[in-house]
Design an enzyme around this catalytic site. Structure first.
Site, PDB file in Angstrom:
ATOM      1  N   VAL A   1       0.737  -5.348 -11.419  1.00  0.00           N
ATOM      2  CA  VAL A   1       1.302  -4.162 -12.081  1.00  0.00           C
ATOM      3  C   VAL A   1       2.630  -3.787 -11.409  1.00  0.00           C
ATOM      4  CG1 VAL A   1      -0.858  -3.188 -12.957  1.00  0.00           C
ATOM      5  CG2 VAL A   1      -0.124  -2.668 -10.613  1.00  0.00           C
TER       6      VAL A   1
ATOM      7  N   LEU B   1       0.849  -1.207   0.000  1.00  0.00           N
ATOM      8  CA  LEU B   1       0.000   0.000   0.000  1.00  0.00           C
ATOM      9  C   LEU B   1       0.882   1.254   0.000  1.00  0.00           C
ATOM     10  CD1 LEU B   1      -3.111   0.423   0.012  1.00  0.00           C
ATOM     11  CD2 LEU B   1      -2.901   1.014   2.414  1.00  0.00           C
ATOM     12  N   GLY B   2       1.740   1.348  -1.036  1.00  0.00           N
ATOM     13  CA  GLY B   2       2.571   2.531  -1.191  1.00  0.00           C
ATOM     14  C   GLY B   2       1.858   3.556  -2.052  1.00  0.00           C
ATOM     15  N   SER B   3       2.643   4.268  -2.838  1.00  0.00           N
ATOM     16  CA  SER B   3       2.096   5.338  -3.673  1.00  0.00           C
ATOM     17  C   SER B   3       1.080   4.792  -4.675  1.00  0.00           C
ATOM     18  CB  SER B   3       3.265   6.018  -4.383  1.00  0.00           C
ATOM     19  OG  SER B   3       2.794   6.983  -5.270  1.00  0.00           O
ATOM     20  N   ILE B   4       1.416   3.687  -5.333  1.00  0.00           N
ATOM     21  CA  ILE B   4       0.503   3.094  -6.322  1.00  0.00           C
ATOM     22  C   ILE B   4      -0.686   2.440  -5.618  1.00  0.00           C
ATOM     23  CG2 ILE B   4       0.265   1.274  -8.061  1.00  0.00           C
ATOM     24  CD1 ILE B   4       3.299   1.802  -8.698  1.00  0.00           C
TER      25      ILE B   4
ATOM     26  N   SER C   1       1.650  -5.144   3.752  1.00  0.00           N
ATOM     27  CA  SER C   1       2.740  -4.222   3.470  1.00  0.00           C
ATOM     28  C   SER C   1       3.874  -4.598   4.421  1.00  0.00           C
ATOM     29  CB  SER C   1       2.242  -2.801   3.715  1.00  0.00           C
ATOM     30  OG  SER C   1       2.962  -1.868   2.927  1.00  0.00           O
ATOM     31  N   ARG C   2       5.044  -3.964   4.245  1.00  0.00           N
ATOM     32  CA  ARG C   2       6.139  -4.291   5.162  1.00  0.00           C
ATOM     33  C   ARG C   2       5.689  -4.108   6.605  1.00  0.00           C
ATOM     34  NH1 ARG C   2      10.757  -1.292   1.765  1.00  0.00           N
ATOM     35  NH2 ARG C   2       8.841  -0.317   1.063  1.00  0.00           N
TER      36      ARG C   2
ATOM     37  N   ARG D   1       6.101  -6.142 -10.454  1.00  0.00           N
ATOM     38  CA  ARG D   1       7.167  -6.775 -11.217  1.00  0.00           C
ATOM     39  C   ARG D   1       6.814  -8.244 -11.407  1.00  0.00           C
ATOM     40  NH1 ARG D   1       8.555  -2.575 -12.574  1.00  0.00           N
ATOM     41  NH2 ARG D   1      10.510  -1.436 -12.244  1.00  0.00           N
TER      42      ARG D   1
ATOM     43  N   ALA E   1       1.779  -0.190 -18.032  1.00  0.00           N
ATOM     44  CA  ALA E   1       0.971   0.540 -17.045  1.00  0.00           C
ATOM     45  C   ALA E   1       1.447   1.972 -16.809  1.00  0.00           C
ATOM     46  CB  ALA E   1       0.918  -0.224 -15.726  1.00  0.00           C
TER      47      ALA E   1
ATOM     48  N   GLU F   1      10.530 -10.769 -19.237  1.00  0.00           N
ATOM     49  CA  GLU F   1      10.073  -9.878 -20.306  1.00  0.00           C
ATOM     50  C   GLU F   1      11.158  -9.758 -21.366  1.00  0.00           C
ATOM     51  OE1 GLU F   1       8.864  -6.229 -18.427  1.00  0.00           O
ATOM     52  OE2 GLU F   1       7.425  -7.246 -17.178  1.00  0.00           O
TER      53      GLU F   1
ATOM     54  N   HIS G   1       3.898  -4.633 -20.295  1.00  0.00           N
ATOM     55  CA  HIS G   1       4.506  -3.662 -19.377  1.00  0.00           C
ATOM     56  C   HIS G   1       4.209  -2.212 -19.789  1.00  0.00           C
ATOM     57  CE1 HIS G   1       7.946  -3.407 -16.226  1.00  0.00           C
ATOM     58  NE2 HIS G   1       7.163  -2.363 -16.137  1.00  0.00           N
TER      59      HIS G   1
END
Lengths: 336, 336
Positions: free
Chosen positions: B251, B173-176, B195-196, B253, B302, B282, B300
């Site tokens: 979305v 639950l970071g910026s994205i 999350s961490r 890695r 997004a 990829e 890739h």
């Protein structure tokens, strides 16, 4: 009680239940009958007379006293059909749009019409958003690219355009349009709308004229009812006003857009793209669009989820129960 | 001033500007140079020595005094590269994830690392939503159906599943992830996350263990950083916990998911579907997925919009300006 007595009781009870006439084209299956049969005697002419001529004959002989009709999907209800049902008081529709019903005749005769109400609104709004992001960001096109195995050979796919900040014009801010707006806000879009009349409770800018809305929008989302007035409302002038980068999403009815013009604009690059769940002559999709990557073509799916059908059952049952007990209807259509 | 004097001045000014080393694989073009060149002297070894061996030789000869490096896209920065840059103080990254940088070596040497910050967050969140609705409602698959001309022949397309009411687990639950959550709320989803560590400012339910999150979710949206700890965090156990109807959106890695297991689960019908913008190797996409309609495969994409690249330019320029003037950086990565 013996088995025969139970059957007899059931039979008597069944006969006592209010009669509901099922009206449907043979291509539309009617899957809600089990639940409705505990409350109503369902009469489905197709089970007796699969041919159109014999259906008319069936209605003339058996449906003159019918007061309630359940119309499955967009099965047409013409003035001719209505003339065979002199006692009809209500048409319970199962779709959001009820352009397949002769509303002028219904109004003249004082026949009430109900639609799917809010049952489909959220699913259609979700689908409108999916089509919009898909067109802007080329999701379907990049999926084709991805699964074709072309990525290793051709490298990255062309960039799309960001949804946030786009000026979105909603054509018809009813039940569906309001759900669309709610979602667009979360994506950082600015919203304006056109509708039959300005809603004083809504703060989004209102344009009385769809052309003015298009001039001030990057995207048009078409989700209004199809009527004589709204047929081909998205015409050449509106598309020109929307401009070369403009995107049109249609989750309403195909005939809200002049499809021939739309195809011309898209083929000639005079529009940025389109996401279309509905078409003028379904199930025909204009072949000229098949090769365009800025277009998403969907076979009238926006309402199709098990959840929306469950919600629809509640609306249908609720409207019929309300009608037969003289209570307020859940989703009466205003016949203007 | 004569033309030669102007040139001389420009040349002198150019020499006075702080030096920024450009680090990139040949496949990554660097399109921001014009704007940066007004502030920095850009040194791009690829313009002098296109071969890897000669790049190393170039760095050894010309980059020993370089303090700032701009890393274009996911070009790997290994400990070997870092060893050629004894004066390096900052790596300015251009991507959200910086798993291509040897962060352990950066931390050991006290080299600062910055990433794209929030530049891509909204676009990636938009794309995650598009992939999710696409998988649930089969948008790409129905587009294939629509443009194949099969609609008139085969009738309607199978129904999808409603987004509203789904329990969505956000992995990271970071910026994205925060932007994803904001959007999901508007669609009526319930949200939980892992999350961490638990963020006390966030009211969504927190699960320390991704398996527990999966058990209590209908959908997982994977958008955390790839680290030694998070590699293959979406493994067989998590997929089993998510269950047969479960949907995975990635979305982040490719290597956040055990792709081999994912393919097995999807092919055997042990998962409801997947929307994948990233893959382990990829540009290779697992061929077993090419025929599945409950899967959306995207190369890739997004982050790819002109708007996000404009925002990225601001972040890169801002970080470099801040570094050379000893001001606070815009998007420093915490190297734990």
């Amino acid at each position: 009680m013996s088995e025969s007595e139970t059957q007899s009781n059931q039979s008597r009870n069944q006969q006592d239940l209010p009669v509901v006439l099922i009206h449907r084209l043979p291509i539309f299956n009617f899957s809600f009958s089990t639940r409705l049969q505990t409350h109503f005697t369902l009469v489905d002419p197709l089970l007796h007379s699969p041919e159109p001529d014999s259906i008319h004959s069936f209605l003339s002989r058996h449906a003159t006293s019918v007061s309630a009709l359940l119309c499955v999907g967009p099965s047409p209800i013409t003035s001719q059909t209505l003339s065979l049902l002199p006692s009809l008081q209500i048409v319970v529709g199962t779709s959001a749009g009820i352009d397949h019903v002769d509303l002028i005749e219904c109004r003249r005769r004082g026949i009430i019409v109900t639609n799917a109400g809010h049952a489909f609104s959220e699913d259609v709004a979700d689908y409108a958003l999916a089509l919009l992001i898909d067109v802007l960001r080329r999701v379907s096109a990049s999926d084709r690219f991805g699964r074709s195995g072309m990525w290793p050979k051709y490298g990255t796919y062309p960039v799309g355009s960001k949804l946030g900040g786009k000026r979105v014009g909603i054509v018809g801010l009813g039940s569906i349009g309001s759900e669309v707006a709610k979602r667009l806000v979360a994506f950082g879009c600015s919203i304006a709308y056109t509708s039959r009349k300005k809603n004083p409770a809504i703060s989004y800018p209102f344009y009385a004229n769809v052309c003015d809305l298009a001039t001030n929008s990057d995207v048009l989302i078409v989700c209004c009812a199809l009527t004589v007035e709204t047929r081909h409302m998205i015409n050449k002038d509106v598309m020109t006003a929307l401009g070369k980068e403009g995107v049109i999403i249609n989750v309403g009815r195909g005939s809200l857009i002049d499809e021939k013009e739309l195809v011309q604009f898209l083929v000639q690059g005079e529009l940025g793209g389109a996401g279309l769940d509905v078409f003028e002559k379904e199930p025909d999709v204009p072949k000229e669009l098949f090769t365009l990557d800025n277009v998403v073509l969907s076979p009238h799916l926006a309402v199709l989820t098990p959840e929306s059908f469950a919600a629809l059952q509640e609306v249908i049952l609720g409207n019929l129960m309300a009608f037969f007990t003289n209570k307020p209807l859940l989703s009466q259509v205003q016949l203007e």
